[in-house]
Design a protein around this motif. Sequence first.
Motif, PDB file in Angstrom:
ATOM      1  N   SER A 354      53.408 -35.744  66.458  1.00  0.00           N
ATOM      2  CA  SER A 354      54.763 -35.192  66.344  1.00  0.00           C
ATOM      3  C   SER A 354      55.517 -35.833  65.180  1.00  0.00           C
ATOM      4  CB  SER A 354      55.532 -35.410  67.639  1.00  0.00           C
ATOM      5  OG  SER A 354      55.587 -36.792  67.940  1.00  0.00           O
ATOM      6  N   GLN A 355      55.348 -37.169  65.013  1.00  0.00           N
ATOM      7  CA  GLN A 355      56.017 -37.855  63.901  1.00  0.00           C
ATOM      8  C   GLN A 355      55.410 -37.436  62.566  1.00  0.00           C
ATOM      9  OE1 GLN A 355      55.434 -41.890  65.310  1.00  0.00           O
ATOM     10  NE2 GLN A 355      57.566 -42.028  65.984  1.00  0.00           N
ATOM     11  N   ARG A 356      54.101 -37.332  62.559  1.00  0.00           N
ATOM     12  CA  ARG A 356      53.428 -36.894  61.318  1.00  0.00           C
ATOM     13  C   ARG A 356      53.882 -35.489  60.916  1.00  0.00           C
ATOM     14  NH1 ARG A 356      47.207 -38.822  60.609  1.00  0.00           N
ATOM     15  NH2 ARG A 356      47.769 -40.910  59.901  1.00  0.00           N
ATOM     16  N   ARG A 357      54.059 -34.663  61.935  1.00  0.00           N
ATOM     17  CA  ARG A 357      54.506 -33.293  61.649  1.00  0.00           C
ATOM     18  C   ARG A 357      55.893 -33.312  60.984  1.00  0.00           C
ATOM     19  NH1 ARG A 357      56.653 -29.287  66.257  1.00  0.00           N
ATOM     20  NH2 ARG A 357      57.663 -27.807  64.882  1.00  0.00           N
ATOM     21  N   THR A 358      56.814 -34.124  61.525  1.00  0.00           N
ATOM     22  CA  THR A 358      58.163 -34.226  60.941  1.00  0.00           C
ATOM     23  C   THR A 358      58.078 -34.670  59.483  1.00  0.00           C
ATOM     24  OG1 THR A 358      59.031 -34.806  63.103  1.00  0.00           O
ATOM     25  CG2 THR A 358      60.418 -35.335  61.221  1.00  0.00           C
ATOM     26  N   ALA A 388      46.159 -37.123  44.512  1.00  0.00           N
ATOM     27  CA  ALA A 388      45.144 -37.536  45.497  1.00  0.00           C
ATOM     28  C   ALA A 388      45.765 -37.828  46.868  1.00  0.00           C
ATOM     29  CB  ALA A 388      44.370 -38.736  44.978  1.00  0.00           C
ATOM     30  N   PRO A 389      46.809 -38.695  46.958  1.00  0.00           N
ATOM     31  CA  PRO A 389      47.365 -38.958  48.294  1.00  0.00           C
ATOM     32  C   PRO A 389      47.991 -37.719  48.956  1.00  0.00           C
ATOM     33  CG  PRO A 389      48.650 -40.102  46.587  1.00  0.00           C
ATOM     34  CD  PRO A 389      47.418 -39.569  45.934  1.00  0.00           C
ATOM     35  N   VAL A 390      48.625 -36.831  48.147  1.00  0.00           N
ATOM     36  CA  VAL A 390      49.230 -35.615  48.728  1.00  0.00           C
ATOM     37  C   VAL A 390      48.137 -34.743  49.343  1.00  0.00           C
ATOM     38  CG1 VAL A 390      50.398 -33.435  48.182  1.00  0.00           C
ATOM     39  CG2 VAL A 390      51.318 -35.578  47.296  1.00  0.00           C
ATOM     40  N   ALA A 397      46.035 -33.411  57.933  1.00  0.00           N
ATOM     41  CA  ALA A 397      46.811 -32.602  58.893  1.00  0.00           C
ATOM     42  C   ALA A 397      45.992 -31.414  59.382  1.00  0.00           C
ATOM     43  CB  ALA A 397      48.108 -32.110  58.246  1.00  0.00           C
ATOM     44  N   LEU A 398      45.158 -30.862  58.497  1.00  0.00           N
ATOM     45  CA  LEU A 398      44.336 -29.703  58.883  1.00  0.00           C
ATOM     46  C   LEU A 398      43.243 -30.092  59.878  1.00  0.00           C
ATOM     47  CD1 LEU A 398      43.874 -27.984  55.391  1.00  0.00           C
ATOM     48  CD2 LEU A 398      45.568 -27.473  57.133  1.00  0.00           C
ATOM     49  N   LEU A 399      42.892 -31.379  59.894  1.00  0.00           N
ATOM     50  CA  LEU A 399      41.846 -31.844  60.818  1.00  0.00           C
ATOM     51  C   LEU A 399      42.417 -32.374  62.133  1.00  0.00           C
ATOM     52  CD1 LEU A 399      39.697 -33.693  58.142  1.00  0.00           C
ATOM     53  CD2 LEU A 399      38.953 -31.698  59.460  1.00  0.00           C
ATOM     54  N   ASP A 400      43.735 -32.456  62.209  1.00  0.00           N
ATOM     55  CA  ASP A 400      44.373 -33.029  63.405  1.00  0.00           C
ATOM     56  C   ASP A 400      44.245 -32.063  64.591  1.00  0.00           C
ATOM     57  OD1 ASP A 400      46.516 -35.417  63.873  1.00  0.00           O
ATOM     58  OD2 ASP A 400      46.912 -33.710  65.196  1.00  0.00           O
ATOM     59  N   VAL A 403      48.031 -28.416  67.059  1.00  0.00           N
ATOM     60  CA  VAL A 403      48.164 -27.100  66.411  1.00  0.00           C
ATOM     61  C   VAL A 403      49.419 -27.069  65.530  1.00  0.00           C
ATOM     62  CG1 VAL A 403      48.563 -24.637  66.845  1.00  0.00           C
ATOM     63  CG2 VAL A 403      46.912 -25.899  68.233  1.00  0.00           C
ATOM     64  N   GLN A 404      50.530 -27.654  66.031  1.00  0.00           N
ATOM     65  CA  GLN A 404      51.781 -27.621  65.268  1.00  0.00           C
ATOM     66  C   GLN A 404      51.633 -28.348  63.932  1.00  0.00           C
ATOM     67  OE1 GLN A 404      54.211 -25.640  66.196  1.00  0.00           O
ATOM     68  NE2 GLN A 404      52.920 -25.167  67.959  1.00  0.00           N
ATOM     69  N   LEU A 405      50.905 -29.472  63.940  1.00  0.00           N
ATOM     70  CA  LEU A 405      50.676 -30.209  62.692  1.00  0.00           C
ATOM     71  C   LEU A 405      49.767 -29.400  61.764  1.00  0.00           C
ATOM     72  CD1 LEU A 405      51.032 -32.671  60.927  1.00  0.00           C
ATOM     73  CD2 LEU A 405      49.327 -33.881  62.278  1.00  0.00           C
ATOM     74  N   GLN A 406      48.760 -28.764  62.346  1.00  0.00           N
ATOM     75  CA  GLN A 406      47.870 -27.903  61.539  1.00  0.00           C
ATOM     76  C   GLN A 406      48.668 -26.805  60.829  1.00  0.00           C
ATOM     77  OE1 GLN A 406      44.794 -26.157  63.931  1.00  0.00           O
ATOM     78  NE2 GLN A 406      43.862 -28.118  64.463  1.00  0.00           N
ATOM     79  N   LEU A 407      49.607 -26.193  61.568  1.00  0.00           N
ATOM     80  CA  LEU A 407      50.379 -25.074  61.001  1.00  0.00           C
ATOM     81  C   LEU A 407      51.208 -25.538  59.803  1.00  0.00           C
ATOM     82  CD1 LEU A 407      51.532 -23.268  64.275  1.00  0.00           C
ATOM     83  CD2 LEU A 407      49.845 -22.458  62.634  1.00  0.00           C
ATOM     84  N   VAL A 408      51.820 -26.723  59.921  1.00  0.00           N
ATOM     85  CA  VAL A 408      52.593 -27.254  58.779  1.00  0.00           C
ATOM     86  C   VAL A 408      51.638 -27.576  57.623  1.00  0.00           C
ATOM     87  CG1 VAL A 408      54.230 -29.013  58.012  1.00  0.00           C
ATOM     88  CG2 VAL A 408      54.306 -28.206  60.367  1.00  0.00           C
TER      89      VAL A 408
END
Length: 968
Positions: A354-358, A388-390, A397-400, A403-408
């Motif tokens: 959730s924090q990563r998503r924010t 590279a870091p971006v 995030a795509l591997l998390d 689902v909400q983090l994947q969508l972002v």
Amino acid sequence: FCLENTDPRMRGRGIQLLSQVLLQCYSLLQEKEVLHLVLFYESRLQDNHLVIPSVLQGLRALSMCEVLPPGLAVSVLKAIFQEVHVQSLLQLDRHTVYSIITNFMSTREEELKGLGANFTFGFIQVMDGEKDPRNLLVAFQIVHDLIAKDYALGPFVEELFEVTSCYFPVDFTPPPNDPHGIQREDLILSLRAILASTTQFAEFLLPLLIEKLDSELQSAKLDSLQTLTACCAIYGQKELQEFLPSLWSSLRREVFQTASEKIETECLAALRALSACLSRSVLSSDSEDLLDSFLSSILQDCRHHLCEPDMKLVWPSAKLLQAAAGASLRTYHCITHSVLPLLLEQYTKHMQSSQRRTILEMLLGFLELQQKWGNVEEDESTLLSLQAPVCSVVFSALLDPSVQLQLVGIKALTVLGSLQGFLSSSNLELVVDHLIRLALHEEDSQSSEAAMEAAGSLAPTYPKVFSGHMVPRLEKELQSGRAGKGESNHNHHSLQQRCLQALAAVSTHASIVRETVPILLQHLQKVQKGTEARNTQDMISVCQNLHRVALQCQQDAEGCWYFHQTVVPCLLAMAVQAAMPESTHTLPGKALLEEEVLAAMIPVISAATTHLSSELAAQSVSHVVPLFLDGDVSFLPQNSFPCSFQPFRDGECLEAQRRLVALLMAFVCSLPRDVAIPQQEWLLRELLALSCSCNCPFTATTAAKCFAGLVNKHPAGQQLDEILQLAVNRMEPSLAEGPRRTQALTLLLWVTKALVLRYHPMSSCLTDKLLGLLDDKELGTATADGFSLLMAESPDVLHKGCHADVRIMFRQRFFTDNVPKLVRGFHGAGPDVKANYLKGLSHVLNHLPKPVLVTELPTLLSLLLEALSCSDRVVQLSTLNCLHPLLLEAPQIMSLHVDTLITKFLNLTSSPTMAVRIAALRCAHALTSLPTTVLLPYKGRVIRALAKPLDDKKRLVRKEAVAARGEW
């Protein structure tokens, strides 16, 4: 006699008469007459106060004279400024003074400018203390012109500001039924145009805006913010310098503390405007760079909130930073240089999804701003140095599992891909890998669909990458045959469906379409030859995906023509093959001829045809129509069929071939109107015969729709009249008696719709036939339902998208011509068919634009209330849907019938039909928009009655009951 009378009232009447005459004939006066009259009227300004209003009317007339001698405009205004105390006059007389000034400013500008600042001072005296909104609108326009046309303000800048800014913020509520129609917004915009029109007001205006920003009044805050944003368009560093710390402090406080979304939005707009203003200002070598210090304050106050573990002020801070960064390329570089590394560091620190998503959402906001400035420039771009870091953060995030983090992450991936030159070729291959994995193998459908959308939006930017990497892999997955070891058939089927969807989604570039379309068609052929039970569903799925590709091709002429000439002949060939006599006995052939499959092929052919140029469409029609009329199969890809294709011939063995008229309809009814159809009269006769004689309802209906679609576009004239007469002659005996009455009614409905849409004179005759059929015991109910068909938008034929002739107000015209007949018919009908008239009426009213319905409401309401007592569920539902918006839009009329409405709605809340119960509860809810004094006597009764549906067995009914009862 009157002008010389000693009684001021009599003198006033004389001057009034003279002024009224001048207002009629001022354009006919000669120069010396104007001179004489002006001198007379000027002298009268010193007369008794009772005379002044008539004198001003005369001067207004003279101010419009083109032959007014030079110097007189100045003389008149000096006299008014000197002799008349304007604010002691009545509103109309004050308005006259403003009109005189306005007339002179538009015709004698140079003369008035000769007065210098005295003119400005004179006007300030005239306007000072004005309160009437009608006059203020004119006065505000004069002040705006003074500034915009560069009149001398001299030492009176502050006085001019004071005399206008005293109205800020505007506090005005128009009285009910105000005939002048002046709204608060008109005054706000007129005043704002003055305040934001000159930098000379800055030293007085900015403290006022800060003061109002710090007040408690929401409207004052909004007005101040919008005015500040408007001022930034003309201000520079010099005007803002002194006030920047206070402005930033107020904006920051509002964004951090406000509960109002509007105020937050306006604060961010103002901050963006301030930053843009400072970015624009040209610096002299010795001056301080205010932009740097301003952005430093923003970073200092916001940056540390991005690191707080509770993340309380994260979003307000991010929004402020993004607003400043969105102002210019310079502000973007300055903010992102400081913020992006911090966000990337925070993403790595925080482990919770959730924090990563924010954090990723904030990063996404900055990435989207980069899109605004175009390509990533190597020399200045912070983003390029953090490539590279971006990418690493986005890919993680795509591997998390969230689902909400994947969508972002997918959104961020799309934005990165849109930045030319940001993704390296190896990164692009990784992007494709991730999109394929998410599209095909991610359990959650949201992520899967988002990945497909992302592929579709990136494919036009990188067509070679997607056609070289994504398409072959999708094709391989699609062709992988049966379910693998440990994989259920259901999962394998689901994977195939996703492959098809992904192939369609990625087809957003002409070169990719040339690769994906053959794969989709090949799969359709493979399914057609298969023997599995779910063949029908698989065929429908392929057709739906082909339809998506067709829609994506429509704006590209080359891609559209490729799709058309590849897909349409192939679909027709497969359908003709399936309709051949010996293949109709086997399951695969039959699957393609099922209604659902043909219905799914219709939009594909239609979408492939509507956007063709007239020349290409004519080329195509010269093949397709002969296929159906002459059996000419030469243009089809697999054209060796065991026997001839003759869909319009009689014979039971040709029943399957006749079903393909649906595909003919999809094609010919989607052609541009100027394309000539070969052998059109013969085709129309064949369609007419088929629609009246065919036993299969699907075939008869598609033939009727095809006939109607062609009739609608047919040029007016003798040929059209003959074919329509032929249709009427075929329909009438079939409608009267016999086994094919339903087919005849279907044809009548579609032909009537075709003619109603284009205002053809024969439409009224056919509508009368339909009205007559409402009394028919066998066809009455179907005819009543047919009124919905006449009024509603048709999905496959007779709509603007397929070039049909649709007049702009056909529904209103149909209503005016036919509703009185429906009402008369209802009153004269027997009890067993009354419901048919009510059903027909409610269908017409349901499709009518609401403003028209509100004006006709008084005459129709009693009939609508009667319709609620009808036992037919369709009538009840249709009437409730009709009444719901009227309760909101015509409360005064509805209030007169509140007793009846409440009784009917409460009775229907216990209807056996769920949809009726829901609609009745929505109407009971909408009743609360009527005046409270009307509702109070019923409050207890309604609340008690609405307790029962709270226990309804259906959740959706309970939900509506809770909302309605709570409002009561």
